[in-house]
Design a protein around this motif. Structure first.
Motif, PDB file in Angstrom:
ATOM      1  N   TYR A 192      27.377  75.245  22.584  1.00 45.60           N
ATOM      2  CA  TYR A 192      28.347  74.617  21.679  1.00 45.60           C
ATOM      3  C   TYR A 192      28.252  73.110  21.867  1.00 45.60           C
ATOM      4  CZ  TYR A 192      32.651  73.128  19.442  1.00 45.60           C
ATOM      5  OH  TYR A 192      33.558  72.498  18.626  1.00 45.60           O
ATOM      6  N   ILE A 193      28.263  72.368  20.731  1.00 47.55           N
ATOM      7  CA  ILE A 193      28.241  70.908  20.765  1.00 47.55           C
ATOM      8  C   ILE A 193      29.577  70.400  20.228  1.00 47.55           C
ATOM      9  CG2 ILE A 193      27.128  68.816  19.914  1.00 47.55           C
ATOM     10  CD1 ILE A 193      24.526  70.337  19.799  1.00 47.55           C
ATOM     11  N   ASP A 194      30.296  69.713  21.071  1.00 44.52           N
ATOM     12  CA  ASP A 194      31.596  69.158  20.727  1.00 44.52           C
ATOM     13  C   ASP A 194      31.387  67.738  20.199  1.00 44.52           C
ATOM     14  OD1 ASP A 194      34.290  68.956  20.414  1.00 44.52           O
ATOM     15  OD2 ASP A 194      34.758  68.658  22.533  1.00 44.52           O
ATOM     16  N   LYS A 195      31.824  67.460  18.975  1.00 43.43           N
ATOM     17  CA  LYS A 195      31.531  66.179  18.316  1.00 43.43           C
ATOM     18  C   LYS A 195      32.786  65.326  18.163  1.00 43.43           C
ATOM     19  CE  LYS A 195      27.718  68.219  15.672  1.00 43.43           C
ATOM     20  NZ  LYS A 195      27.182  68.482  14.314  1.00 43.43           N
ATOM     21  N   ASN A 196      32.550  64.111  17.666  1.00 39.12           N
ATOM     22  CA  ASN A 196      33.625  63.147  17.355  1.00 39.12           C
ATOM     23  C   ASN A 196      34.470  62.830  18.593  1.00 39.12           C
ATOM     24  OD1 ASN A 196      32.866  63.127  14.592  1.00 39.12           O
ATOM     25  ND2 ASN A 196      34.029  65.006  14.273  1.00 39.12           N
ATOM     26  N   LEU A 197      33.814  62.645  19.708  1.00 35.12           N
ATOM     27  CA  LEU A 197      34.515  62.329  20.948  1.00 35.12           C
ATOM     28  C   LEU A 197      34.587  60.820  21.147  1.00 35.12           C
ATOM     29  CD1 LEU A 197      32.891  65.007  23.285  1.00 35.12           C
ATOM     30  CD2 LEU A 197      34.984  65.190  21.941  1.00 35.12           C
ATOM     31  N   LYS A 198      35.399  60.414  22.094  1.00 34.15           N
ATOM     32  CA  LYS A 198      35.520  59.008  22.428  1.00 34.15           C
ATOM     33  C   LYS A 198      34.298  58.563  23.230  1.00 34.15           C
ATOM     34  CE  LYS A 198      40.583  59.093  22.670  1.00 34.15           C
ATOM     35  NZ  LYS A 198      41.763  58.835  23.537  1.00 34.15           N
ATOM     36  N   ASP A 199      34.005  57.267  23.158  1.00 36.66           N
ATOM     37  CA  ASP A 199      32.865  56.729  23.897  1.00 36.66           C
ATOM     38  C   ASP A 199      33.248  56.484  25.351  1.00 36.66           C
ATOM     39  OD1 ASP A 199      31.096  56.369  21.541  1.00 36.66           O
ATOM     40  OD2 ASP A 199      32.634  54.937  20.946  1.00 36.66           O
TER      41      ASP A 199
END
Length: 460
Positions: A192-199
């Motif tokens: 699973y790839i979790d997207k739209n995360l903080k830098d």
């Protein structure tokens, strides 16, 4: 066929009627009849699962019995009671009961009472049953580090074939509770790839297996993932203020292994309204602007190969194209000795030459404009005038870059009818701007001109 239809209709009617009936419940002041039989579980009368418990008892032959009251106690709870009514089996012929409101790994106690139309039996012996503990989760899980705005979680597929999906859970270091973020269907799916995360932010992940009957396994081991940091921002930036028709922006280079390019932004305001004007791999940019004295604010950001963009709002530079020279100051404008005489003072050391613009009307609708360039002195005389004519003169200064100033104050010269005018031959020029038909020929006399006049095209 009619008989089959009748049987089907009767069965449906019985189901509807039984579904609408209200189950009897124990009465507070019920009579205890010791002669009524009690419920006795069979030898293998209890079967426990994670989310259900099955009960089986011996058949009840006493015709007085109408059904069975079931009592359930959660033994792991504090102050658990011993008289908690739970459900009713409304037929003495039933010998099985399935309880589906079960928590995994929990102890429950069950006991029973039979009931007749007017009384209840004594309590049966309590049976203690522990539901199965939750299933273990996946045996291995891993989180990929330093990904741009995302995190990749992989795990080893579960060996239990009852597993139909995986529930991904996540929390941050600032959170204490886990939250479900995704369900990955398929026992053999393991990514699973979790997207739209903080830098440059830390996240924790774990996985729970989900079975076909809706049971969740224990949580897996936790993995920690830190997302990729943004590129280093540009902190030293400057912009020119003395170049003609352009602004040159310079900044200090940044060192990054995965550097891609710089992006240059421009705005009329220091705080907002920035628009991208260029992408470049160099640490400078020349902004060509066909306007003198034009001001812009500039910012520069850094992109890496993952297209992460650095912060760019902390440092700005103000640039400006070279302003126009200061206009000359007209000091004298008069008609004397048969010619127009003009003189002015220089107001700007940048001035290298001057342009005199002459405008006059030849008719009601006809206007003629002449520009005379490359005048290096501070005086000009024009003998190419006629009696009764009205003339307008303006002076411009020009710097070494060819930038022309705004006009000086306008001089109006009106020559009276019958005035003595010195006639001279028109001076041959390289270029002349003319907004009307050619001027009529003038009388040629043997007299040199006061200045060499060279018209040029309008710089605007």
């Amino acid at each position: 066929m009619k008989l089959l239809t009748l049987v089907t209709l009767c069965t449906a009617s019985l189901l509807i009627l039984s579904g609408c009936s209200v189950k009897p419940t124990p009465k507070k002041d019920s009579t205890i009849d010791a002669s009524l039989p009690t419920v006795v579980l069979t030898r293998n009368g209890t079967i426990a699962d994670m989310n259900s418990i099955a009960l089986e008892w011996e058949p009840i032959d006493d015709k007085r019995v109408e059904g069975v009251y079931i009592y359930k106690v959660e033994l792991d709870k504090k102050n658990s009671g011993t008289d908690e009514y739970y459900d009713t089996v409304i037929s003495r012929f039933s010998t099985h009961y399935l309880d589906t409101k079960i928590e995994p790994g929990t102890r429950y106690g069950y006991y029973f009472k039979t009931y007749s139309a007017s009384a209840e039996s004594k309590k049966s012996q309590m049976t203690t049953i522990t539901s199965l503990a939750p299933m273990e989760s996946v045996s291995w899980i891993h989180g990929a580090q330093n990904m741009p705005k995302s995190a990749k979680i992989i795990w080893r597929p579960h060996i239990n074939e009852k597993v139909k999906a995986y529930v991904l859970q996540r929390r941050t270091l600032q959170e204490s509770e886990w939250g479900d973020i995704a369900t990955v269907n398929g026992r053999l799916n393991a990514e699973y790839i979790d997207k739209n995360l903080k830098d440059n932010f830390t996240y924790k992940y774990r996985v729970r297996a989900l079975t076909y009957d809706g049971m969740l396994s224990k949580p897996s081991q936790e993995v920690t993932v830190v997302t990729k940091e943004l590129p280093v921002e540009v902190t030293q930036i400057s912009a020119s203020t003395n170049l003609p028709k352009m602004i040159k922006v310079n900044w200090q280079s940044v060192e990054a292994k995965d550097f891609l390019l710089y992006r240059v932004y421009r705005s009329h305001s220091i705080d907002s309204g920035y628009e991208m004007v260029a992408d470049t791999t160099k640490n400078s940019y020349v902004d060509t602007i066909d306007e003198d004295g034009k001001e812009y604010f500039y910012r520069v950001s850094v992109f890496d190969k993952d297209k992460l963009e650095s912060v760019n709002k902390n440092y700005s530079a103000l640039g400006r194209t070279l302003v126009k020279p200061i206009s000359p100051s007209l000091s004298e404008a008069r008609f004397a000795d048969g010619r127009v005489k003009l003189s002015w003072t220089n107001s700007d050391p940048r001035a290298k030459s001057y342009i005199v613009q002459k405008e006059y009307k030849k008719g009601f609708f006809e206007t003629k404009i002449e520009d005379f360039e490359n005048l290096t002195s501070l005086e000009f005389s024009d003998s190419n005038v006629v009696a009764g004519g009205t003339y307008y003169y303006k002076i411009f200064s020009v710097d070494s870059n060819g930038i022309k100033s705004k006009p000086s104050a306008e001089a109006l010269i009106k020559i009276e009818e019958g005035a003595a005018v010195k006639k001279t031959a028109p001076v041959k020029t390289e270029r002349r701007l003319q907004q009307s038909v050619p001027a009529p020929a003038t009388e040629v006399v043997d007299e040199p001109a006061v200045n060499v006049i060279v018209p040029i095209k309008d710089f605007n």
